[in-house]
Scaffold this motif. Sequence first.
Motif, PDB file in Angstrom:
ATOM      1  N   HIS A 118      37.850  73.027  75.929  1.00  0.00           N
ATOM      2  CA  HIS A 118      37.517  72.860  77.495  1.00  0.00           C
ATOM      3  C   HIS A 118      37.205  74.221  78.232  1.00  0.00           C
ATOM      4  O   HIS A 118      36.645  73.799  79.231  1.00  0.00           O
ATOM      5  CB  HIS A 118      38.849  72.101  77.759  1.00  0.00           C
ATOM      6  N   VAL A 119      37.391  75.417  77.736  1.00  0.00           N
ATOM      7  CA  VAL A 119      37.328  76.414  78.516  1.00  0.00           C
ATOM      8  C   VAL A 119      36.198  77.394  77.925  1.00  0.00           C
ATOM      9  O   VAL A 119      35.445  77.963  78.635  1.00  0.00           O
ATOM     10  CB  VAL A 119      38.587  77.226  79.036  1.00  0.00           C
ATOM     11  N   ARG A 120      36.335  77.640  76.940  1.00  0.00           N
ATOM     12  CA  ARG A 120      35.557  78.816  76.193  1.00  0.00           C
ATOM     13  C   ARG A 120      34.291  78.439  75.590  1.00  0.00           C
ATOM     14  O   ARG A 120      33.310  79.235  75.557  1.00  0.00           O
ATOM     15  CB  ARG A 120      36.255  79.697  75.116  1.00  0.00           C
ATOM     16  N   LEU A 121      34.269  77.257  74.971  1.00  0.00           N
ATOM     17  CA  LEU A 121      32.986  76.860  74.233  1.00  0.00           C
ATOM     18  C   LEU A 121      31.960  76.209  75.066  1.00  0.00           C
ATOM     19  O   LEU A 121      32.167  75.464  75.924  1.00  0.00           O
ATOM     20  CB  LEU A 121      33.234  75.950  73.028  1.00  0.00           C
ATOM     21  N   LYS A 122      30.633  76.465  74.641  1.00  0.00           N
ATOM     22  CA  LYS A 122      29.558  75.628  75.118  1.00  0.00           C
ATOM     23  C   LYS A 122      29.573  74.321  74.703  1.00  0.00           C
ATOM     24  O   LYS A 122      30.396  74.048  73.566  1.00  0.00           O
ATOM     25  CB  LYS A 122      28.268  76.366  75.030  1.00  0.00           C
ATOM     26  N   GLU A 123      29.122  73.331  75.308  1.00  0.00           N
ATOM     27  CA  GLU A 123      29.180  71.994  75.027  1.00  0.00           C
ATOM     28  C   GLU A 123      28.429  71.861  73.601  1.00  0.00           C
ATOM     29  O   GLU A 123      29.250  71.108  72.759  1.00  0.00           O
ATOM     30  CB  GLU A 123      28.216  71.227  76.052  1.00  0.00           C
ATOM     31  N   HIS A 124      27.497  72.308  73.001  1.00  0.00           N
ATOM     32  CA  HIS A 124      26.984  72.083  71.793  1.00  0.00           C
ATOM     33  C   HIS A 124      27.920  72.631  70.498  1.00  0.00           C
ATOM     34  O   HIS A 124      27.555  72.326  69.404  1.00  0.00           O
ATOM     35  CB  HIS A 124      25.627  72.589  71.490  1.00  0.00           C
ATOM     36  N   GLU A 125      29.090  73.624  71.189  1.00  0.00           N
ATOM     37  CA  GLU A 125      29.849  74.020  70.172  1.00  0.00           C
ATOM     38  C   GLU A 125      31.222  73.439  70.138  1.00  0.00           C
ATOM     39  O   GLU A 125      31.964  73.526  69.218  1.00  0.00           O
ATOM     40  CB  GLU A 125      30.316  75.518  70.459  1.00  0.00           C
ATOM     41  N   ARG A 126      31.431  72.417  70.853  1.00  0.00           N
ATOM     42  CA  ARG A 126      32.655  71.701  71.036  1.00  0.00           C
ATOM     43  C   ARG A 126      32.851  70.542  69.886  1.00  0.00           C
ATOM     44  O   ARG A 126      31.800  69.678  69.642  1.00  0.00           O
ATOM     45  CB  ARG A 126      32.764  71.003  72.295  1.00  0.00           C
ATOM     46  N   ASP A 127      33.847  70.553  68.970  1.00  0.00           N
ATOM     47  CA  ASP A 127      34.249  69.458  68.000  1.00  0.00           C
ATOM     48  C   ASP A 127      35.329  68.708  68.664  1.00  0.00           C
ATOM     49  O   ASP A 127      36.559  69.215  68.665  1.00  0.00           O
ATOM     50  CB  ASP A 127      34.859  70.543  66.974  1.00  0.00           C
ATOM     51  N   TRP A 128      34.870  67.446  68.926  1.00  0.00           N
ATOM     52  CA  TRP A 128      35.862  66.675  69.695  1.00  0.00           C
ATOM     53  C   TRP A 128      36.648  66.121  68.807  1.00  0.00           C
ATOM     54  O   TRP A 128      37.875  65.825  69.486  1.00  0.00           O
ATOM     55  CB  TRP A 128      34.950  65.694  70.804  1.00  0.00           C
ATOM     56  N   ALA A 129      36.555  65.877  67.686  1.00  0.00           N
ATOM     57  CA  ALA A 129      37.267  65.345  66.807  1.00  0.00           C
ATOM     58  C   ALA A 129      38.532  66.295  66.570  1.00  0.00           C
ATOM     59  O   ALA A 129      39.731  65.944  66.296  1.00  0.00           O
ATOM     60  CB  ALA A 129      36.601  65.134  65.419  1.00  0.00           C
ATOM     61  N   ALA A 130      38.230  67.565  66.475  1.00  0.00           N
ATOM     62  CA  ALA A 130      39.283  68.622  66.260  1.00  0.00           C
ATOM     63  C   ALA A 130      40.047  68.678  67.287  1.00  0.00           C
ATOM     64  O   ALA A 130      41.421  68.684  67.344  1.00  0.00           O
ATOM     65  CB  ALA A 130      38.597  70.127  65.921  1.00  0.00           C
ATOM     66  N   GLU A 131      39.537  68.558  68.760  1.00  0.00           N
ATOM     67  CA  GLU A 131      40.109  68.875  69.900  1.00  0.00           C
ATOM     68  C   GLU A 131      41.205  67.277  69.950  1.00  0.00           C
ATOM     69  O   GLU A 131      42.233  67.521  70.501  1.00  0.00           O
ATOM     70  CB  GLU A 131      39.333  68.587  70.913  1.00  0.00           C
ATOM     71  N   GLY A 132      40.922  66.164  69.520  1.00  0.00           N
ATOM     72  CA  GLY A 132      41.642  64.942  69.730  1.00  0.00           C
ATOM     73  C   GLY A 132      42.772  65.167  68.825  1.00  0.00           C
ATOM     74  O   GLY A 132      44.072  64.887  68.999  1.00  0.00           O
TER      75      GLY A 132
END
Length: 209
Positions: A118-132
């Motif tokens: 949510h804070v440090r990564l750019k959108e294309h770097e985000r792994d939403w499955a891992a975040e969930g």
Amino acid sequence: MMRKLWGRASSSNVMKVLWTLEELGLDYERVDAGGAFGRTREPDYRAMNPMGLVPTLQEEDGWALWESNAIARYLCNQYAPGGSLYPSAPRARAAVETWMDWTLGHVTAPMVTIFFTHVRLKEHERDWAAEGKARVDCARLWKIVDGKVASQRFLCGEDLTLADIALGCWVHRWHVLPIERPALPNLARYYEALKTRPGFTRHVALPLE
């Protein structure tokens, strides 16, 4: 020279030591290092901390120590032996260290995943499955804390200890990150109790960056 703490103020591990220094009333100079500030790859820094991470504590005589939990324990042992922040009684101390180890071994990794997403990564770097998955894991872990503080002010009783300092940054981030959270009223009250400590509000309860 004055005691120095090397590390950027936005680092959760640096926050932990800053808060400890404040609780103990110790003078220090913080030197920006790590992240955009660099310095940690320089030979002089690596001589103090071979990992090239932050924080590093450098005492007035030049002696240096790294790893945030080790620094916090050292500061208490050196400057407030037997104090309530890090009690000397074996069982009381073991309880504090259990929560410190629990934070490091269980809470830190999933909270880092959520925070970076949510804070440090750019959108294309985000792994939403891992975040969930991390949010599910954290909800289970925070429920344990919620139960622990149901009938007491802090993790190990009515007095603040290094257990709370180790966990405090993640308590703050859990409550202010833009995520869905289960209702944990005791954890919320615990967060408010942490806010009564000037070192927490000054160094930990800050805007996310």
